[in-house]
Design a protein around this motif. Structure first.
Motif, PDB file in Angstrom:
ATOM      1  N   PRO A 144       0.810  -1.227   0.000  1.00  0.00           N
ATOM      2  CA  PRO A 144       0.000   0.000   0.000  1.00  0.00           C
ATOM      3  C   PRO A 144       0.835   1.265   0.000  1.00  0.00           C
ATOM      4  O   PRO A 144       0.328   2.340  -0.299  1.00  0.00           O
ATOM      5  CB  PRO A 144      -0.825  -0.118   1.289  1.00  0.00           C
ATOM      6  N   ASN A 145       2.126   1.145   0.322  1.00  0.00           N
ATOM      7  CA  ASN A 145       3.006   2.316   0.345  1.00  0.00           C
ATOM      8  C   ASN A 145       3.972   2.325  -0.827  1.00  0.00           C
ATOM      9  O   ASN A 145       5.056   2.912  -0.731  1.00  0.00           O
ATOM     10  CB  ASN A 145       3.794   2.344   1.658  1.00  0.00           C
ATOM     11  N   ASN A 146       3.617   1.638  -1.931  1.00  0.00           N
ATOM     12  CA  ASN A 146       4.539   1.596  -3.074  1.00  0.00           C
ATOM     13  C   ASN A 146       4.825   3.008  -3.566  1.00  0.00           C
ATOM     14  O   ASN A 146       3.940   3.839  -3.717  1.00  0.00           O
ATOM     15  CB  ASN A 146       3.954   0.728  -4.183  1.00  0.00           C
ATOM     16  N   TYR A 147       6.092   3.247  -3.809  1.00  0.00           N
ATOM     17  CA  TYR A 147       6.541   4.623  -4.068  1.00  0.00           C
ATOM     18  C   TYR A 147       7.931   4.559  -4.663  1.00  0.00           C
ATOM     19  O   TYR A 147       8.722   3.657  -4.378  1.00  0.00           O
ATOM     20  CB  TYR A 147       6.555   5.404  -2.747  1.00  0.00           C
ATOM     21  N   TRP A 148       8.249   5.499  -5.548  1.00  0.00           N
ATOM     22  CA  TRP A 148       9.623   5.684  -5.988  1.00  0.00           C
ATOM     23  C   TRP A 148       9.894   7.172  -6.146  1.00  0.00           C
ATOM     24  O   TRP A 148       8.997   7.959  -6.465  1.00  0.00           O
ATOM     25  CB  TRP A 148       9.929   4.925  -7.290  1.00  0.00           C
ATOM     26  N   GLY A 149      11.134   7.540  -5.915  1.00  0.00           N
ATOM     27  CA  GLY A 149      11.500   8.938  -6.025  1.00  0.00           C
ATOM     28  C   GLY A 149      12.962   9.097  -6.389  1.00  0.00           C
ATOM     29  O   GLY A 149      13.826   8.396  -5.866  1.00  0.00           O
ATOM     30  N   PHE A 150      13.232  10.007  -7.312  1.00  0.00           N
ATOM     31  CA  PHE A 150      14.602  10.310  -7.737  1.00  0.00           C
ATOM     32  C   PHE A 150      14.855  11.780  -7.473  1.00  0.00           C
ATOM     33  O   PHE A 150      14.000  12.639  -7.719  1.00  0.00           O
ATOM     34  CB  PHE A 150      14.798   9.999  -9.218  1.00  0.00           C
ATOM     35  N   PHE A 151      16.066  12.072  -6.966  1.00  0.00           N
ATOM     36  CA  PHE A 151      16.405  13.459  -6.625  1.00  0.00           C
ATOM     37  C   PHE A 151      17.873  13.699  -6.942  1.00  0.00           C
ATOM     38  O   PHE A 151      18.735  12.852  -6.688  1.00  0.00           O
ATOM     39  CB  PHE A 151      16.163  13.714  -5.135  1.00  0.00           C
ATOM     40  N   ILE A 152      18.159  14.860  -7.520  1.00  0.00           N
ATOM     41  CA  ILE A 152      19.524  15.332  -7.663  1.00  0.00           C
ATOM     42  C   ILE A 152      19.498  16.841  -7.469  1.00  0.00           C
ATOM     43  O   ILE A 152      18.673  17.543  -8.059  1.00  0.00           O
ATOM     44  CB  ILE A 152      20.153  14.951  -9.028  1.00  0.00           C
ATOM     45  N   GLY A 153      20.354  17.335  -6.613  1.00  0.00           N
ATOM     46  CA  GLY A 153      20.350  18.759  -6.326  1.00  0.00           C
ATOM     47  C   GLY A 153      21.494  19.141  -5.424  1.00  0.00           C
ATOM     48  O   GLY A 153      22.236  18.298  -4.899  1.00  0.00           O
ATOM     49  N   ILE A 154      21.663  20.440  -5.234  1.00  0.00           N
ATOM     50  CA  ILE A 154      22.719  20.978  -4.384  1.00  0.00           C
ATOM     51  C   ILE A 154      22.329  20.778  -2.925  1.00  0.00           C
ATOM     52  O   ILE A 154      21.197  21.048  -2.529  1.00  0.00           O
ATOM     53  CB  ILE A 154      22.964  22.459  -4.708  1.00  0.00           C
ATOM     54  N   SER A 155      23.267  20.302  -2.141  1.00  0.00           N
ATOM     55  CA  SER A 155      22.975  19.980  -0.741  1.00  0.00           C
ATOM     56  C   SER A 155      22.809  21.219   0.116  1.00  0.00           C
ATOM     57  O   SER A 155      22.111  21.183   1.118  1.00  0.00           O
ATOM     58  CB  SER A 155      24.093  19.101  -0.164  1.00  0.00           C
ATOM     59  N   SER A 156      23.455  22.302  -0.244  1.00  0.00           N
ATOM     60  CA  SER A 156      23.411  23.508   0.578  1.00  0.00           C
ATOM     61  C   SER A 156      22.005  24.095   0.585  1.00  0.00           C
ATOM     62  O   SER A 156      21.309  24.122  -0.426  1.00  0.00           O
ATOM     63  CB  SER A 156      24.405  24.545   0.049  1.00  0.00           C
ATOM     64  N   SER A 157      21.603  24.587   1.746  1.00  0.00           N
ATOM     65  CA  SER A 157      20.283  25.205   1.858  1.00  0.00           C
ATOM     66  C   SER A 157      20.209  26.533   1.117  1.00  0.00           C
ATOM     67  O   SER A 157      19.123  26.966   0.731  1.00  0.00           O
ATOM     68  CB  SER A 157      19.941  25.414   3.336  1.00  0.00           C
ATOM     69  N   VAL A 158      21.365  27.195   0.894  1.00  0.00           N
ATOM     70  CA  VAL A 158      21.362  28.486   0.196  1.00  0.00           C
ATOM     71  C   VAL A 158      20.886  28.309  -1.243  1.00  0.00           C
ATOM     72  O   VAL A 158      20.136  29.136  -1.766  1.00  0.00           O
ATOM     73  CB  VAL A 158      22.766  29.113   0.240  1.00  0.00           C
ATOM     74  N   LEU A 159      21.309  27.215  -1.887  1.00  0.00           N
ATOM     75  CA  LEU A 159      20.954  26.965  -3.287  1.00  0.00           C
ATOM     76  C   LEU A 159      20.090  25.708  -3.399  1.00  0.00           C
ATOM     77  O   LEU A 159      20.203  24.945  -4.350  1.00  0.00           O
ATOM     78  CB  LEU A 159      22.225  26.811  -4.123  1.00  0.00           C
ATOM     79  N   SER A 160      19.222  25.482  -2.415  1.00  0.00           N
ATOM     80  CA  SER A 160      18.410  24.263  -2.397  1.00  0.00           C
ATOM     81  C   SER A 160      17.399  24.219  -3.530  1.00  0.00           C
ATOM     82  O   SER A 160      16.885  23.144  -3.858  1.00  0.00           O
ATOM     83  CB  SER A 160      17.686  24.148  -1.056  1.00  0.00           C
ATOM     84  N   ASP A 161      17.095  25.349  -4.150  1.00  0.00           N
ATOM     85  CA  ASP A 161      16.128  25.356  -5.244  1.00  0.00           C
ATOM     86  C   ASP A 161      16.731  24.879  -6.563  1.00  0.00           C
ATOM     87  O   ASP A 161      16.002  24.654  -7.525  1.00  0.00           O
ATOM     88  CB  ASP A 161      15.553  26.772  -5.428  1.00  0.00           C
ATOM     89  N   ILE A 162      18.033  24.733  -6.610  1.00  0.00           N
ATOM     90  CA  ILE A 162      18.678  24.208  -7.823  1.00  0.00           C
ATOM     91  C   ILE A 162      18.674  22.689  -7.700  1.00  0.00           C
ATOM     92  O   ILE A 162      19.548  22.087  -7.060  1.00  0.00           O
ATOM     93  CB  ILE A 162      20.100  24.770  -7.969  1.00  0.00           C
ATOM     94  N   LYS A 163      17.685  22.050  -8.272  1.00  0.00           N
ATOM     95  CA  LYS A 163      17.491  20.611  -8.123  1.00  0.00           C
ATOM     96  C   LYS A 163      16.614  20.108  -9.260  1.00  0.00           C
ATOM     97  O   LYS A 163      15.993  20.874 -10.010  1.00  0.00           O
ATOM     98  CB  LYS A 163      16.801  20.303  -6.792  1.00  0.00           C
ATOM     99  N   TRP A 164      16.576  18.783  -9.391  1.00  0.00           N
ATOM    100  CA  TRP A 164      15.624  18.125 -10.279  1.00  0.00           C
ATOM    101  C   TRP A 164      15.184  16.851  -9.577  1.00  0.00           C
ATOM    102  O   TRP A 164      16.005  16.041  -9.156  1.00  0.00           O
ATOM    103  CB  TRP A 164      16.255  17.782 -11.629  1.00  0.00           C
ATOM    104  N   GLU A 165      13.880  16.682  -9.426  1.00  0.00           N
ATOM    105  CA  GLU A 165      13.364  15.502  -8.757  1.00  0.00           C
ATOM    106  C   GLU A 165      12.119  14.998  -9.469  1.00  0.00           C
ATOM    107  O   GLU A 165      11.344  15.776 -10.033  1.00  0.00           O
ATOM    108  CB  GLU A 165      13.059  15.785  -7.284  1.00  0.00           C
ATOM    109  N   LYS A 166      11.975  13.693  -9.437  1.00  0.00           N
ATOM    110  CA  LYS A 166      10.848  13.025 -10.068  1.00  0.00           C
ATOM    111  C   LYS A 166      10.404  11.904  -9.146  1.00  0.00           C
ATOM    112  O   LYS A 166      11.235  11.151  -8.627  1.00  0.00           O
ATOM    113  CB  LYS A 166      11.267  12.457 -11.427  1.00  0.00           C
ATOM    114  N   ARG A 167       9.116  11.785  -8.930  1.00  0.00           N
ATOM    115  CA  ARG A 167       8.634  10.751  -8.029  1.00  0.00           C
ATOM    116  C   ARG A 167       7.202  10.370  -8.361  1.00  0.00           C
ATOM    117  O   ARG A 167       6.486  11.099  -9.045  1.00  0.00           O
ATOM    118  CB  ARG A 167       8.710  11.229  -6.576  1.00  0.00           C
TER     119      ARG A 167
END
Length: 879
Positions: free
Chosen positions: A848-871
């Motif tokens: 019931p909790n089947n899920y997948w998610g992919f994420f790549i992005g900058i770890s720093s919180s200052v530039l946290s909006d520079i990312k690409w994620e799909k789930r």
């Protein structure tokens, strides 16, 4: 002539300065007035108000160099060579070579070359809290301006390297061809933003011109005509960019978008929201607060309105769920005699199972939510008085039953020894007599999800108070035996009683709730005697097992409980009135009811521990080491002297040990009944051995095994990893998976301590050893209470992580239920730490909790909006 002579003798320069004007005047033309006028004016101008010459330097120069210091008085220069250091006013400068021109108020610092021609001893320029590490620098003390070549500086999480920097003053810098990155390797970063022109205000902002992103020294088309980077060290308010995606049942969505409010230095607020194209939405408010040496806490409020299907169709379902969490911790230094704490997790029972914003997988598996808010106060009197006021909540998410106490009052007076001196040893039966007073009051509420915080919830609340006065003493007899005796007086006040009678109108037994004050009183007595027996079995010092030590602690106890029949009444169970049933009006009391069974119990208990002394091959002193064989092996039972049948209670056996260097925890327990049962499964007054069976009949048993090991034979510490699961009462390890917070995928799926320990490994592949860790838990329960002879539950769960190379990790969590014959919750994890970036893939393949998610992005919180994620989100079934 006398006047002129005096004038010349005091100031010959005056005559020289004014000689041109005096040439045209004859000596006879000089009057007394003229002479006095010249003398006064010239003296004041040149002698009396002459300004002192300003020093070249404004402060003391402290310097140091390893090779030499050279002072050139002609050029007004001071040269320091090799490991040079210069301290002037608020400026600190270290470099290979430093040249100070104290006439121009300028300083130059540069690098040196070693024997191989490599540059060493780069300059480090520090003024206040600003630090710059360039190739070379030229600075003017007077104008505060500077020219810097290849400067390197760190502002918050950003590292900045500029080809040329110009310092206008303390607060403004202009940079040319600057690299801005969060990478720790500023000279060879894995990515950076190349900015042609920059205006840099330390601790405030960076305003850039044409900017484009460079990854692995390869320019990308990602660019901006201008850019703004906030550099403030204080929290600032701002928008949180949402994440787009698509759900199978609810359409396209924007998740985790909102606004962050930096309200003050002590607390903040983040307001987040989700929106789906089918009309579903979610709102969340998150706030953290802290005050040093006082307290800290966090508040989360979540609400979701989920919709499936189309309005008007049979599959249309609408579900409203909410959840409230609050944690508060007080610093021990804040108050010596009082403490306030809170741990709250309440809301809809199906929130974590039906929420489309998957905060934590483990929370959806756990079936319990609990809360506690308490205030404790200690009065340092003699005797000491303790007071506490608390509210508790316990919620079963399967049955949706909620139990609450609003509030619970507790007060106690510390032990009083009325016959013992204030100073001295308390020895003997009389001096050791002590008593206490305890008070407990509760307002208990039992309700369900549907009635939560509705009037019906408070209508059936039960209120009561319990007073208890325990009296006890202890002493020794025959030197080796410890005797304890105690008596307890208990008084219960209640506002909830019942009255039962047979109603001829309704032709049934009627139970009426009575909302009136009533009380009952009980008492009991108990005594026990015990000792400790030590036994050692020697095998010889040349053996691997040199000795085994067995410690036994037997105990015999006696308890007396009278019958309180005065609190019992009878009622007719039918219209004839011939058959009567006994009951007590206190049966609904929250502190129990008085017993009407007279009992004299003789109890037996035996606890055992086993230790071994073994040869330690690693010891340099040939000293043996102790190994625990059994931490505990306990047996207990009792015999009721006043019972006419079934006087012997079942024997309870329990034990536990740790194996493999205390890595494996084994716990087991069993219940052994000496009596037989009839065909209906009821116990009968016949011993099981006399009924054709064994001496003891095992009615139930259970065993749990937990084992954790790793490549270094030392378990990883995952404390704090699954905070959300821990708040819900679940496990903190990864047997039930790791956290999956969709609002912040920058968090690692693995233990963060591992990353910090492996930073020194660079990016080289491991040769022979791969760091890994593994843990499993096995649980089995046996039930034979009614001759069913079955395994009622049996499951095996495991989780593990392996590091293929530094910063490359994979992990899994799974299990198997042997009773249901199915795979339990399964999660697969993959993560690549790209130093300043992070890439992860998280997959729950089925259930019931089947899920997948992919994420790549900058770890720093200052530039946290520079990312690409799909789930993909779990397909929830709402109700």
């Amino acid at each position: 002539m006398l006047t002129i002579g005096i004038h010349v003798s005091y100031s010959q320069e005056i005559i020289q300065i004014d000689s041109l004007s005096l040439k045209n005047k004859k000596e006879k033309d000089f009057t007394e007035q003229d002479t006095i006028h010249l003398t006064i004016n010239d003296t004041i101008k040149n002698d009396s108000i002459k300004k002192p010459k300003k020093n070249l330097l404004e402060g003391i120069v402290k310097r140091k160099a390893k090779d030499y210091e050279k002072l050139d008085q002609k050029k007004k220069q001071l040269t320091l060579y090799n490991e040079a250091e210069l301290y002037y006013t608020d400026i600190e400068l270290t470099s290979g070579i430093i040249v100070l021109d104290y006439e121009k108020n300028e300083v130059y610092a540069g690098r040196l070359k070693d024997s191989l021609g490599n540059y060493i001893q780069y300059p480090v320029f520090k003024q206040g809290s600003n630090v710059i590490e360039p190739d070379s620098i030229r600075f003017n003390f007077k104008t505060k301006k500077a020219l810097v070549w290849n400067s390197r500086t760190k502002q918050g999480e950003l590292n900045i390297k500029a080809e040329v920097s110009k310092r206008e003053n303390d607060s403004v810098y202009f940079l040319k061809n600057a690299r801005i990155t969060t990478s720790k390797n500023i000279d060879d970063p894995e990515y950076y933003f190349l900015v042609r022109k920059v205006k840099f205000v330390p601790k405030k902002k960076v305003v850039a011109g044409l900017t484009n992103m460079v990854i692995a020294d390869v320019p990308t088309p990602i660019g901006l005509p201008f850019a703004y980077f906030p550099m403030t060290e204080e929290s600032t308010s701002g928008f949180i960019i949402p994440t787009p995606g698509q759900s199978n049942r609810q359409g396209y969505f924007l998740q985790n978008g909102g606004y962050y409010f930096a309200l003050s230095d002590y607390y903040d607020l983040a307001v987040l929201g989700d929106y789906f194209t089918n009309g579903s939405y979610g709102l969340r408010a998150e706030s953290s607060y802290a005050k040093r040496y006082k307290f800290n806490g966090r508040v989360n409020l979540r609400y979701e309105n989920n919709i499936q299907g189309e309005r008007g169709f049979p599959n249309y379902i609408k579900s409203k769920q909410y959840n409230f969490q609050w944690t508060h911790s007080q610093d021990p230094k804040a108050a010596a005699n009082s403490r306030f704490s809170a741990s709250v997790n309440l809301g809809s029972s199906q929130y974590f199972r039906q929420s489309v914003n998957l905060v934590n997988v483990g929370s959806s598996i756990n079936n319990n939510m609990s809360s506690s808010i308490s205030y404790q106060k200690t009065f340092p009197t003699e005797p000491q008085v303790n007071f506490s006021l608390s509210a508790t909540h316990n919620q079963n998410t399967n049955t949706e039953q909620i139990n609450m106490t609003l509030p619970t009052l507790q007060a106690s007076v510390s032990r009083i020894f009325p016959f013992a001196p204030k100073d001295g040893i308390k020895k003997g039966i009389i001096k050791n007599i002590n008593l206490q007073y305890n008070l407990r009051g509760e307002n208990r509420i039992n309700t369900t999800d549907s009635l939560f915080f509705k009037p019906e919830m408070f209508r059936d609340a039960k209120t009561g108070f319990q007073h208890s006065i325990p009296i006890s003493t202890n002493f020794k007899v025959f030197k080796f035996f410890s005797v304890s005796a105690s008596a307890n007086y208990n008084e219960v006040w209640t506002l909830n009683t019942v009255k039962k009678y047979f109603s001829t109108i309704e032709n049934e037994v009627v139970t009426e709730d009575q909302k009136e004050f009533d009380a009952f009183r009980t008492y009991n007595f108990s005594a026990g005697i015990g000792t400790t027996i030590y036994g050692t079995f020697e095998f010889g010092e040349d053996k691997k097992i040199q000795a085994i030590r067995h410690v036994m602690r037997p105990n015999i106890s006696y308890s007396y409980t009278p019958s309180f029949e005065q609190y019992y009444d009878t009622y007719a169970i039918d219209a004839t009135g011939n058959t009567m049933q006994e009951y007590t009006r206190f049966e609904n009391s929250i502190f129990g009811s008085p017993g009407n069974n007279y009992a004299q119990n003789l109890g037996f208990s035996l606890s055992n521990t086993f230790e071994a002394k073994v040869t330690d091959k690693e010891s340099k002193t040939d000293e043996p080491k102790k190994v625990m064989l059994l931490n505990n092996l306990n047996f207990s039972t009792s015999y009721n002297l006043a019972a006419d049948s079934l006087a012997l209670s079942p024997i309870r056996m329990s034990g536990g040990t740790q194996l493999f260097k205390q890595k494996m925890n084994v716990n087991f327990a069993a219940t052994l009944d000496p009596y037989a049962i009839d065909n209906a499964g009821r116990r009968i007054d016949v011993f099981n051995i006399d009924n054709g069976g064994s001496l003891l009949r095992m009615t139930s048993a259970n065993m749990t095994i937990n084992y954790s090991f790793s490549s270094t034979d030392f378990s990883k510490n995952n404390k704090g990893k699954n905070e959300q699961t821990a708040l819900n009462g679940g496990r903190t390890d990864d047997l039930f998976g790791t956290s999956t917070d969709l609002s912040d995928n920058r968090q690692s799926l693995f233990n963060k301590d591992d990353d910090e320990n492996n930073l020194e490994n660079n990016n080289e592949w491991y040769h022979t050893k791969l760091p890994w860790d593994f843990r499993f838990a096995y649980s089995v329960t046996y039930n034979n209470s009614n001759r069913q002879n079955e395994i009622s539950s049996q499951s095996l769960m495991g989780s593990g992580n392996i590091e293929l190379a530094p910063r490359w990790k994979v992990g899994f969590s799974s299990g198997y239920d042997f009773k249901q014959k199915g795979v339990t919750f399964t999660q697969l994890r993959f993560e690549r730490d790209l130093e300043s970036w992070r890439m992860s893939f998280n997959w729950v393949p089925f259930g019931p909790n089947n899920y997948w998610g992919f994420f790549i992005g900058i770890s720093s919180s200052v530039l946290s909006d520079i990312k690409w994620e799909k789930r993909s989100l779990p397909d929830r079934v709402f109700r």
